[in-house]
Design a protein around this motif. Sequence first.
Motif, PDB file in Angstrom:
ATOM      1  N   GLY A  35       0.783  -1.222   0.000  1.00  0.00           N
ATOM      2  CA  GLY A  35       0.000   0.000   0.000  1.00  0.00           C
ATOM      3  C   GLY A  35       0.817   1.274   0.000  1.00  0.00           C
ATOM      4  N   LEU A  36       2.126   1.152  -0.137  1.00  0.00           N
ATOM      5  CA  LEU A  36       2.992   2.338  -0.095  1.00  0.00           C
ATOM      6  C   LEU A  36       3.891   2.419  -1.321  1.00  0.00           C
ATOM      7  CD1 LEU A  36       4.229   2.324   3.619  1.00  0.00           C
ATOM      8  CD2 LEU A  36       2.817   4.063   2.543  1.00  0.00           C
ATOM      9  N   PRO A  37       4.244   3.626  -1.727  1.00  0.00           N
ATOM     10  CA  PRO A  37       5.149   3.784  -2.869  1.00  0.00           C
ATOM     11  C   PRO A  37       6.623   3.731  -2.443  1.00  0.00           C
ATOM     12  CG  PRO A  37       4.372   5.923  -2.201  1.00  0.00           C
ATOM     13  CD  PRO A  37       3.683   4.908  -1.312  1.00  0.00           C
ATOM     14  N   VAL A  38       6.929   2.889  -1.449  1.00  0.00           N
ATOM     15  CA  VAL A  38       8.315   2.722  -0.983  1.00  0.00           C
ATOM     16  C   VAL A  38       8.652   1.240  -0.985  1.00  0.00           C
ATOM     17  CG1 VAL A  38       8.331   4.837   0.410  1.00  0.00           C
ATOM     18  CG2 VAL A  38       7.631   2.693   1.449  1.00  0.00           C
ATOM     19  N   SER A  39       9.929   0.931  -0.932  1.00  0.00           N
ATOM     20  CA  SER A  39      10.377  -0.455  -0.993  1.00  0.00           C
ATOM     21  C   SER A  39      10.105  -1.198   0.310  1.00  0.00           C
ATOM     22  CB  SER A  39      11.881  -0.494  -1.286  1.00  0.00           C
ATOM     23  OG  SER A  39      12.583   0.055  -0.184  1.00  0.00           O
ATOM     24  N   ARG A  40      10.175  -2.515   0.232  1.00  0.00           N
ATOM     25  CA  ARG A  40      10.012  -3.327   1.448  1.00  0.00           C
ATOM     26  C   ARG A  40      11.084  -3.006   2.482  1.00  0.00           C
ATOM     27  NH1 ARG A  40       7.869  -9.268  -0.200  1.00  0.00           N
ATOM     28  NH2 ARG A  40       8.031  -9.508   2.043  1.00  0.00           N
ATOM     29  N   PRO A  41      12.361  -2.819   2.077  1.00  0.00           N
ATOM     30  CA  PRO A  41      13.363  -2.433   3.074  1.00  0.00           C
ATOM     31  C   PRO A  41      13.031  -1.108   3.754  1.00  0.00           C
ATOM     32  CG  PRO A  41      14.464  -3.267   1.131  1.00  0.00           C
ATOM     33  CD  PRO A  41      12.998  -3.130   0.778  1.00  0.00           C
TER      34      PRO A  41
END
Length: 87
Positions: A35-41
């Motif tokens: 749900g976010l425009p960021v990576s899993r890390p």
Amino acid sequence: MTIEDSFLAIADANRRHLLEELRRGPKTVGELAAGLPVSRPAVSQHLKVLLDAGLVNARAEGTRRIYAVSSTGFMKLNIWLDQFWDA
């Protein structure tokens, strides 16, 4: 955990989004990252801040970690904030 840690943790919009998602129920990093425009890390790093502030808990389930809101952490924050309503 200090109150300052809690406020610093919730100051970030991505971490507030994670908390809103976790309010709906426990989730894995993968579920939260969807749900976010960021990576899993990056999600993992945000969760570490929330963990360190005592606002979320994590438990192992096989090879995954399941994250959930910490009612104890939020209760401490709520108690601190409540003192201003009575002033």
